[in-house]
Design a protein around this motif. Sequence first.
Motif, mmCIF file in Angstrom:
data_model
loop_
_atom_site.group_PDB
_atom_site.id
_atom_site.type_symbol
_atom_site.label_atom_id
_atom_site.label_comp_id
_atom_site.label_asym_id
_atom_site.label_seq_id
_atom_site.Cartn_x
_atom_site.Cartn_y
_atom_site.Cartn_z
ATOM 1 N N HIS A 121 0.819 -1.214 0.000
ATOM 2 C CA HIS A 121 0.000 0.000 0.000
ATOM 3 C C HIS A 121 0.855 1.268 0.000
ATOM 4 C CE1 HIS A 121 -3.531 -2.496 1.113
ATOM 5 N NE2 HIS A 121 -4.208 -1.508 0.570
ATOM 6 N N THR A 175 0.693 3.768 -3.292
ATOM 7 C CA THR A 175 0.226 5.155 -3.285
ATOM 8 C C THR A 175 1.305 6.107 -3.781
ATOM 9 O OG1 THR A 175 0.886 5.413 -0.961
ATOM 10 C CG2 THR A 175 -1.373 4.709 -1.392
ATOM 11 N N THR A 219 -8.550 11.341 -3.443
ATOM 12 C CA THR A 219 -8.454 10.326 -2.399
ATOM 13 C C THR A 219 -9.558 9.285 -2.559
ATOM 14 O OG1 THR A 219 -7.535 11.968 -0.888
ATOM 15 C CG2 THR A 219 -8.383 9.953 0.092
ATOM 16 N N TYR A 220 -10.744 9.746 -2.888
ATOM 17 C CA TYR A 220 -11.864 8.820 -3.132
ATOM 18 C C TYR A 220 -11.623 7.993 -4.391
ATOM 19 C CZ TYR A 220 -16.467 7.444 -4.944
ATOM 20 O OH TYR A 220 -17.510 6.746 -5.493
ATOM 21 N N TYR A 265 -8.501 5.192 -4.495
ATOM 22 C CA TYR A 265 -8.415 4.104 -3.523
ATOM 23 C C TYR A 265 -9.776 3.545 -3.119
ATOM 24 C CZ TYR A 265 -3.992 6.597 -3.261
ATOM 25 O OH TYR A 265 -2.831 7.240 -3.593
ATOM 26 N N VAL A 280 -1.601 13.634 -2.058
ATOM 27 C CA VAL A 280 -2.370 12.476 -1.614
ATOM 28 C C VAL A 280 -1.557 11.190 -1.740
ATOM 29 C CG1 VAL A 280 -4.351 11.020 -2.214
ATOM 30 C CG2 VAL A 280 -4.638 13.488 -2.018
ATOM 31 N N VAL A 309 -1.368 9.255 1.796
ATOM 32 C CA VAL A 309 -2.414 8.279 2.091
ATOM 33 C C VAL A 309 -1.833 6.933 2.511
ATOM 34 C CG1 VAL A 309 -4.239 6.888 1.037
ATOM 35 C CG2 VAL A 309 -4.222 9.342 0.716
ATOM 36 N N VAL A 315 -2.834 5.091 5.934
ATOM 37 C CA VAL A 315 -3.491 3.783 6.006
ATOM 38 C C VAL A 315 -2.687 2.833 6.890
ATOM 39 C CG1 VAL A 315 -4.131 1.742 4.657
ATOM 40 C CG2 VAL A 315 -4.655 4.022 3.789
ATOM 41 N N THR A 328 -8.277 0.768 5.642
ATOM 42 C CA THR A 328 -8.448 1.574 4.442
ATOM 43 C C THR A 328 -9.569 2.607 4.598
ATOM 44 O OG1 THR A 328 -9.861 -0.188 3.548
ATOM 45 C CG2 THR A 328 -7.553 -0.152 2.843
ATOM 46 N N VAL A 368 -8.829 6.525 4.100
ATOM 47 C CA VAL A 368 -8.939 7.346 2.897
ATOM 48 C C VAL A 368 -10.210 8.197 2.920
ATOM 49 C CG1 VAL A 368 -7.591 5.686 1.542
ATOM 50 C CG2 VAL A 368 -10.078 5.537 1.535
ATOM 51 N N SER A 402 -10.684 12.297 3.058
ATOM 52 C CA SER A 402 -11.569 13.002 2.132
ATOM 53 C C SER A 402 -12.479 13.973 2.870
ATOM 54 C CB SER A 402 -12.419 11.999 1.344
ATOM 55 O OG SER A 402 -11.607 11.205 0.499
#
Length: 611
Positions: free
Chosen positions: A84, A88, A417-418, A421, A573, A577, A581, A587, A590, A594
Amino acid sequence: MVGVTADSSQAAQLSSAKNPMIKYMLKTRENHAREQDNDYSHVFRRKTGFEMFRLSAIAMAIEFAYAAETSFVSPILLQIGIDHKHMTMAWGLSPLIGFFVSPLLGSISDRCKLRWGRRRPIISILSLGIFLGLILVPYGKELGALLGDEGYNYTMEAATGFGRNFTNFATDESGAAVAALMAATTIEETTSGPTVANYKFAVILTILGMVLLDFDADTCQTPARTYLLDMCVPEEQPKAMTMFALFAGFGGTIGYAIGGVDWENTHIGSFLGGNIPTVFGLVTIIFVICYLITITTFREIPLKLIERDELMRPLSEAAIKKEFKKNNNAIYYIQETTSLELQMAADDAKRAEALSYQNGNTNSNYKTGKLENGGQDAAEAEAPVSLSAYLKSIFIMPYSMRMLALTNLFCWMGHVTYCLYFTDFVGEAVFHGDPTAPPNSEAAELYEAGVRFGCWGMAIYAFSCSIYSLSVTKLMKWFGTKAVYISGMIYYGIGMLVLGLWPTKWGVLVFSTSAGILYGTIFTVPFILVANYHAKNCFRVHNGESVPLKQARGLGTDVAIISSVVFIAQLIVSLSVGPLVSWMETTCAVLYASTFLSFMAAIAAMFVLYV
């Protein structure tokens, strides 16, 4: 920051298409453009619905590509051994390039002197990059295997202490003996999951494809949006931005819906090689078709012709006010107007002159584009500037542009961000799957089912963006631009917070609508404001500070600046992120991020200049 005053509202009436003199000026330019070697009259007339569709088809194409990218790139990277944190960070490569290149491309677009036009050459180059990315991302693993990648490994240790290594689930004549050994012996299974060492070529090719796809898809929106604005008369620009967002949302809806289908058991899925290659193959075909529809819509006026012929330039506020100052205005449009319309035009001219005097001699917080040295001739303001001075305008922005760019930055950070991920969040937090689990295991199948379900949530997000885009201009008229802009950010923040606290399937579908409303907002409102800033010449004087006359502010540059903040947002981000995480060990982090970013955007939006 104060809003538009009553006086500036009256000034806005000067640009109305209902004004008889404006109608005459547009008609004069249309007739003149028709007499050129090539017919450019379409630039100075209103567009039909079908023409708007053709101009906006490229937005649909870009969103098809973007839907495939955001749905599957993160799962693909996780499945080839990237964790992860580094996954990212991989998303940060594209915005790092785009932050420096995108505004420069906007400047090049404004100054491009090719006969083909200023926007379409840039759109074509970036579309080629998107096409290559759509090929590399789904087939990176296969191409890596051809170059020598080992593939997936896992290890089983017997209780007796003897270890046996099995690679890629291969079976041979010893399979029966292995089964007997497993039946007679207690087996302790340890899985280390896929590693980058096993997929080194696949990692390189997939990340290269991701960078091409992500950078070009984000950057291509700028010349595509500017091409649309160039082809529309000023009063059509808000409608054009709405159409652009509408078809972008429609493209995203279909793109995500394609990703939500299980293609493994279909004939086309078998033919194309599985679920992910099928999705990307269909998206590639649709992208090429939409690109061709837009690029062949209208011929652009070459920059050389614009520079040497005043009547081939877009109808600006400055040109309108200059015409109003003439004493014989009535002669130009008497054939098209009634005596009542002539009187209305005369009254408009008087109000414009009074407003010009007032704005030039008061110290109000907002001034609508009159120079402090009112005697400065418009031609001098339009004198050619050097390339260095032009590029300087990218970094030295008026306060109105700075605040709009900051607000757009926070909006994009929350939205990116939405987008990047979300399918991973659904696969892990909602379906409790594991992207690093062995293929065909229960955890792996749960994760893949979660990714597909997340695609349906994102399809709803894109569909809600389309629906919202149809009504955003009406909402702006009813409630004001400021209220619509800020409320979209607040609703998104609340939706993401609730979904993060209660990660459920119904929440994925319901609260994805908040992301669509935010996207519809940032896809339209900032660019409507930028177009208005240029139409009303808002860069000359602001808060008592004069912007140097030699600082050229092209529409393409400013649209590129507002668009390019997505690269800064994605870079920030992508670097934050992953550690977030890891620190929160979920998760859901995230969605919390947001929420925070959307509320920060709402605060910044309170200081934006609304025209």
